[in-house]
Design a protein around this motif. Structure first.
Motif, mmCIF file in Angstrom:
data_model
loop_
_atom_site.group_PDB
_atom_site.id
_atom_site.type_symbol
_atom_site.label_atom_id
_atom_site.label_comp_id
_atom_site.label_asym_id
_atom_site.label_seq_id
_atom_site.Cartn_x
_atom_site.Cartn_y
_atom_site.Cartn_z
ATOM 1 N N LYS A 17 15.645 5.140 2.038
ATOM 2 C CA LYS A 17 16.728 5.990 2.543
ATOM 3 C C LYS A 17 17.086 5.612 3.975
ATOM 4 C CE LYS A 17 18.027 10.821 3.220
ATOM 5 N NZ LYS A 17 17.584 12.241 3.113
ATOM 6 N N GLU A 18 16.070 5.294 4.791
ATOM 7 C CA GLU A 18 16.329 4.919 6.178
ATOM 8 C C GLU A 18 17.009 3.561 6.279
ATOM 9 O OE1 GLU A 18 12.631 5.056 8.196
ATOM 10 O OE2 GLU A 18 12.432 7.252 8.096
ATOM 11 N N SER A 19 16.692 2.648 5.363
ATOM 12 C CA SER A 19 17.220 1.285 5.467
ATOM 13 C C SER A 19 18.645 1.160 4.928
ATOM 14 C CB SER A 19 16.297 0.309 4.734
ATOM 15 O OG SER A 19 16.199 0.665 3.358
ATOM 16 N N ILE A 20 18.924 1.721 3.743
ATOM 17 C CA ILE A 20 20.262 1.542 3.154
ATOM 18 C C ILE A 20 20.952 2.870 2.855
ATOM 19 C CG2 ILE A 20 19.655 -0.678 2.158
ATOM 20 C CD1 ILE A 20 19.283 0.632 -0.515
ATOM 21 N N GLY A 21 20.286 3.999 3.119
ATOM 22 C CA GLY A 21 20.926 5.297 2.932
ATOM 23 C C GLY A 21 20.924 5.833 1.518
ATOM 24 N N THR A 22 20.281 5.144 0.587
ATOM 25 C CA THR A 22 20.220 5.609 -0.808
ATOM 26 C C THR A 22 18.990 6.479 -0.995
ATOM 27 O OG1 THR A 22 21.325 3.611 -1.588
ATOM 28 C CG2 THR A 22 20.138 4.916 -3.224
ATOM 29 N N GLU A 23 19.182 7.672 -1.526
ATOM 30 C CA GLU A 23 18.085 8.614 -1.718
ATOM 31 C C GLU A 23 17.662 8.609 -3.194
ATOM 32 O OE1 GLU A 23 16.923 13.297 -0.782
ATOM 33 O OE2 GLU A 23 18.934 12.515 -0.353
ATOM 34 N N LEU A 24 16.423 8.220 -3.441
ATOM 35 C CA LEU A 24 15.864 8.202 -4.791
ATOM 36 C C LEU A 24 14.652 9.110 -4.857
ATOM 37 C CD1 LEU A 24 15.897 4.389 -5.715
ATOM 38 C CD2 LEU A 24 17.577 6.125 -6.334
ATOM 39 N N ALA A 25 14.440 9.691 -6.018
ATOM 40 C CA ALA A 25 13.240 10.496 -6.227
ATOM 41 C C ALA A 25 12.021 9.584 -6.329
ATOM 42 C CB ALA A 25 13.385 11.335 -7.499
ATOM 43 N N PRO A 26 10.840 10.059 -5.904
ATOM 44 C CA PRO A 26 9.633 9.221 -6.024
ATOM 45 C C PRO A 26 9.375 8.743 -7.449
ATOM 46 C CG PRO A 26 9.194 11.094 -4.589
ATOM 47 C CD PRO A 26 10.561 11.313 -5.172
ATOM 48 N N SER A 27 9.690 9.597 -8.438
ATOM 49 C CA SER A 27 9.489 9.176 -9.824
ATOM 50 C C SER A 27 10.418 8.020 -10.194
ATOM 51 C CB SER A 27 9.725 10.364 -10.767
ATOM 52 O OG SER A 27 11.028 10.894 -10.593
ATOM 53 N N THR A 28 11.659 8.038 -9.663
ATOM 54 C CA THR A 28 12.596 6.932 -9.920
ATOM 55 C C THR A 28 12.114 5.656 -9.246
ATOM 56 O OG1 THR A 28 14.410 8.537 -10.000
ATOM 57 C CG2 THR A 28 15.002 6.226 -9.745
ATOM 58 N N VAL A 29 11.582 5.777 -8.043
ATOM 59 C CA VAL A 29 11.026 4.614 -7.340
ATOM 60 C C VAL A 29 9.884 4.007 -8.148
ATOM 61 C CG1 VAL A 29 9.764 3.881 -5.288
ATOM 62 C CG2 VAL A 29 11.705 5.434 -5.067
ATOM 63 N N HIS A 87 0.772 -1.234 0.000
ATOM 64 C CA HIS A 87 0.000 0.000 0.000
ATOM 65 C C HIS A 87 0.817 1.305 0.000
ATOM 66 C CE1 HIS A 87 -3.885 -2.043 0.620
ATOM 67 N NE2 HIS A 87 -3.165 -2.923 1.293
ATOM 68 N N PRO A 88 2.043 1.382 0.528
ATOM 69 C CA PRO A 88 2.758 2.664 0.584
ATOM 70 C C PRO A 88 2.955 3.297 -0.794
ATOM 71 C CG PRO A 88 3.839 1.075 2.007
ATOM 72 C CD PRO A 88 2.809 0.321 1.213
ATOM 73 N N THR A 89 2.898 4.622 -0.829
ATOM 74 C CA THR A 89 3.103 5.372 -2.062
ATOM 75 C C THR A 89 4.591 5.492 -2.374
ATOM 76 O OG1 THR A 89 3.102 7.455 -0.826
ATOM 77 C CG2 THR A 89 0.985 6.670 -1.689
ATOM 78 N N SER A 90 4.906 6.041 -3.537
ATOM 79 C CA SER A 90 6.309 6.188 -3.946
ATOM 80 C C SER A 90 7.113 7.074 -2.986
ATOM 81 C CB SER A 90 6.373 6.746 -5.374
ATOM 82 O OG SER A 90 5.798 5.841 -6.288
ATOM 83 N N PRO A 91 6.578 8.234 -2.525
ATOM 84 C CA PRO A 91 7.349 9.034 -1.556
ATOM 85 C C PRO A 91 7.641 8.277 -0.261
ATOM 86 C CG PRO A 91 5.629 10.380 -2.548
ATOM 87 C CD PRO A 91 5.385 8.967 -2.990
ATOM 88 N N LEU A 92 6.670 7.480 0.231
ATOM 89 C CA LEU A 92 6.908 6.714 1.453
ATOM 90 C C LEU A 92 7.944 5.620 1.227
ATOM 91 C CD1 LEU A 92 3.274 6.341 2.850
ATOM 92 C CD2 LEU A 92 5.083 7.849 3.663
ATOM 93 N N LEU A 93 7.899 4.972 0.069
ATOM 94 C CA LEU A 93 8.897 3.947 -0.235
ATOM 95 C C LEU A 93 10.294 4.552 -0.358
ATOM 96 C CD1 LEU A 93 6.965 1.785 -2.854
ATOM 97 C CD2 LEU A 93 7.598 1.121 -0.537
ATOM 98 N N ALA A 94 10.374 5.739 -0.969
ATOM 99 C CA ALA A 94 11.674 6.420 -1.085
ATOM 100 C C ALA A 94 12.228 6.758 0.292
ATOM 101 C CB ALA A 94 11.525 7.679 -1.937
ATOM 102 N N SER A 95 11.351 7.207 1.200
ATOM 103 C CA SER A 95 11.784 7.538 2.557
ATOM 104 C C SER A 95 12.241 6.285 3.309
ATOM 105 C CB SER A 95 10.634 8.208 3.307
ATOM 106 O OG SER A 95 11.002 8.477 4.643
ATOM 107 N N GLU A 96 11.517 5.180 3.163
ATOM 108 C CA GLU A 96 11.893 3.936 3.842
ATOM 109 C C GLU A 96 13.194 3.376 3.282
ATOM 110 O OE1 GLU A 96 9.885 -0.417 4.955
ATOM 111 O OE2 GLU A 96 8.712 1.168 3.974
#
Length: 247
Positions: free
Chosen positions: A90-102, A79-88
């Motif tokens: 970043k917290e798990s492995i430190g990689t920051e991706l844009a929601p569009s890239t996700v 259920h999580p949206t792209s911005p929430l997945l991008a935030s999770e």
């Protein structure tokens, strides 16, 4: 900055260079800058070709490792949206991706954002009972169903579950338990019989009308008392005047 030259013009520059022309003369004859002539000759001397070599470009952030991690996160909770997945991520492995890239990475791996199918939340016993009921009535004819009385009910939502809920799923996964939106009869919504609602409205109107009539009667009594009191007061005043005249 060197000018962008076509393949034909680069070949012409190399041909003139082989004939012994200077870079200044070549630039004048080919209508380009001396820097462009110099760059073209250097490229021809080192790799032996005049075409532009493919650049390396920017390093890809969504590597295979990051994409695999992103897919695992998405499969745990659909259920999580792209911005929430991008935030999770970043917290798990430190990689920051844009929601569009996700969104693009998940779509390339077959996980597209789709509306969740709504299915009633049922226990195992309820599922078995419903399946048995369907099997018992599968051969009913239209005449049989015409004998069934369906009550006239209206649904009123009391919780905010009426909007669109999206999940990420692959083709053929629309009815998997983790890809559906369970619905609950109570207290998500209330079903009210329309006949009962209409009768309650009529009864309420009668009660309201009685209250209005009673207020009118009470107001008339109050007004009548005021009129009677004024008459009594006026009589007293008149009697007092009469007595004063006699004196």
């Amino acid at each position: 900055m060197p000018q962008h030259l076509t393949k034909e013009k680069r070949a012409a520059i190399i041909h003139r260079h082989q004939q012994g022309n200077s870079q200044r003369e070549i630039a004048k004859e080919e209508y380009c800058s001396k820097k462009s002539v110099f760059t073209t000759i250097c490229r021809w001397k080192e790799p032996g070709q005049v075409e532009e070599m493919a650049g390396r470009g920017r390093k890809k952030l969504a590597t295979d490792r990051v994409t695999r991690r992103l897919v695992r996160i998405s499969l745990v909770d659909r259920h999580p949206t792209s911005p929430l997945l991008a935030s999770e991520l970043k917290e798990s492995i430190g990689t920051e991706l844009a929601p569009s890239t996700v969104c693009k990475s998940l779509r390339d791996n077959g996980l597209r954002g789709c509306k969740a199918r709504r299915k009633p939340l049922s226990s195992s016993q309820q599922k078995k009972a419903r399946l048995q009921w369907a099997k018992d009535h599968v051969n009913w004819s239209p005449e049989d169903w015409r004998a069934v009385l369906f009550s006239d009910e209206s649904t009123f939502t009391v919780q905010n579950h009426s909007g669109n809920n999206y999940v990420r799923r692959r083709p053929g996964e629309e009815f998997k338990p983790e890809c559906i939106l369970p619905t609950i009869k109570h207290p998500t919504s209330l079903k009210v019989d329309q006949k009962n609602v209409d009768q309650k409205k009529v009864d309420q109107k009668k009660v309201d009308q009685k209250k209005v009539d009673q207020k009118k009667v009470d107001q008339k009594k109050v007004d009548q008392k005021k009129v009677d009191q004024k008459k009594v007061d006026q009589k007293k005043v008149d009697q007092k005047n009469v007595d004063q005249k006699k004196v």
